[in-house]
Enzyme design. Structure first.
Site, PDB file in Angstrom:
ATOM      1  NE  ARG A   1     -56.557 -81.192 -30.020  1.00 35.58           N
ATOM      2  CZ  ARG A   1     -57.380 -80.180 -30.259  1.00 35.58           C
ATOM      3  NH1 ARG A   1     -57.199 -79.447 -31.358  1.00 35.58           N
ATOM      4  NH2 ARG A   1     -58.371 -79.913 -29.445  1.00 35.58           N
TER       5      ARG A   1
ATOM      6  CD  GLU B   1     -51.163 -76.803 -29.202  1.00 35.47           C
ATOM      7  OE1 GLU B   1     -52.081 -76.203 -28.603  1.00 35.47           O
ATOM      8  OE2 GLU B   1     -51.352 -77.543 -30.164  1.00 35.47           O
TER       9      GLU B   1
ATOM     10  CG  HIS C   1     -54.379 -74.528 -30.433  1.00 33.13           C
ATOM     11  ND1 HIS C   1     -54.220 -75.744 -29.822  1.00 33.13           N
ATOM     12  CD2 HIS C   1     -55.607 -74.570 -31.015  1.00 33.13           C
ATOM     13  CE1 HIS C   1     -55.314 -76.481 -30.008  1.00 33.13           C
ATOM     14  NE2 HIS C   1     -56.163 -75.782 -30.732  1.00 33.13           N
TER      15      HIS C   1
END
Length: 338
Positions: free
Chosen positions: A248, A277, A296
């Site tokens: 993360r 993000e 991601h």
């Protein structure tokens, strides 16, 4: 449960349902469970909570409704939630444990994708692929046969931060695939027995950053891990080293990391996650030549999400047989999960 099928429901976002619950998965679930209504979303159950009244099993994924006291008052027969995705933190409340509702997650299936992705990044980094690709692209007259140093797959040193579901798999893959590579690990919960089994050397976080050619982060995003990786850690890395983050973005102090990467073009950051993000517009992460930014994709993505659904089929079989579910999440586990 007798011969009568338990009553169940699909409850998650519409797009997630299409990605996770393939035709074969729905067929296998529905052979054992009576699905009592069409696909439900958090909005639809908020508008009509009565749809939950007879349900004992919920099959979910990204876009699950928050399971609080009001939700469980509307679902008095709920016994278990099969969550075919990763983190459960956003929808689980204390009411889940208070009411004795069991919960299983697809975090293990997700790790099956993150681990080999990470291994690939580690191998490419030990070969300094990003460095050589940039050299060939940007330096006229660069000799592609110049014998520049690289850690390689025989004498390289790899550091793993946190040995949860993903970190454990990465450690095992490294041992199987690159047995000559030295692997250091930082994890406050790592025992000597597990370290010996994984063939990793327990070290402190500072020593890990100083000693490794590649550092791979697998720490969950928790209040106490926010900003855990600082600019000082990154600045201490060996010349030409690489930092990989598939965990993360919030675990890293990104402004400090960016400042170091701007000053140390020899370092590389391979970032599949950021905070926020995606990165804010104009972030140097988009333009720094020593940053590889991906959206991601390390975990289950696109058709890979179907494995998350299949995992719920096997978890359902265990549940109905009265066996322990392999990926069951307990109240004690929750503080340590991403």
């Amino acid at each position: 449960m007798g011969t009568e099928k338990p009553k169940g429901l699909y409850l998650l976002g519409e797009s997630a349902f299409a990605r996770i619950y393939g035709e074969d998965t729905r067929r296998d679930i529905e052979a054992e469970v009576e699905i009592v209504a069409p696909l439900q979303t958090p909005e639809s159950v908020a508008a009509d909570p009565s749809v939950l009244a007879d349900v004992s099993l919920i099959f979910s994924g990204w876009g699950m409704a928050r399971v609080d006291e009001a939700f469980l008052d509307a679902a008095p027969n709920l016994e278990a939630i099969f969550y075919a995705a990763g983190t459960v933190r956003y929808f689980v409340t204390g009411a889940v444990w208070k009411r004795g509702v069991r919960l299983t997650s697809g975090y293990g299936a997700n790790a099956e994708f993150v681990a080999p992705y990470t291994l690939a990044q580690i191998i490419l980094s030990l070969k300094r692929v990003w460095h050589f690709a940039n050299k060939l692209r940007s330096e006229a007259g660069y000799d592609p046969f110049a014998k520049e140093s690289l850690p390689g797959l025989y004498t390289g040193v790899v550091g793993l931060i946190s040995l949860g579901q993903v970190g454990l798999r990465v450690a095992r893959l490294l041992h199987e695939t690159l047995p000559a590579v030295r692997v250091l690990a930082y994890d406050p919960f790592l025992t000597p027995v597990l370290a010996a089994e994984l063939n990793v050397e327990p070290v402190g976080l500072e020593e890990l950053f100083r000693s490794c050619d590649v550092v791979s982060l697998h720490t969950p995003w928790l209040p106490e891990t926010v900003g855990m990786i600082t600019g000082a850690h990154v600045a201490s890395m060996k010349e030409g080293a690489a930092f990989i983050n598939t965990a993360r973005g919030a675990v890293v102090n990104e402004p400090e990391m960016i400042a170091v990467l701007q000053q140390r073009p020899d370092l590389y950051a391979l970032l599949d996650v950021t905070h926020p993000e995606p990165p804010a517009a104009g972030s140097p992460l988009y333009s720094l030549p020593n940053v590889l930014l991906t959206p991601h994709i390390a975990g289950a993505h696109n058709t890979e999400c179907l494995l998350m659904g299949r995992t719920m089929v096997t978890e359902l079989a265990r549940y109905l047989a009265g066996e322990r579910m392999e990926y069951e999440v307990t109240q004690e586990m929750l503080p340590l999960l991403a």
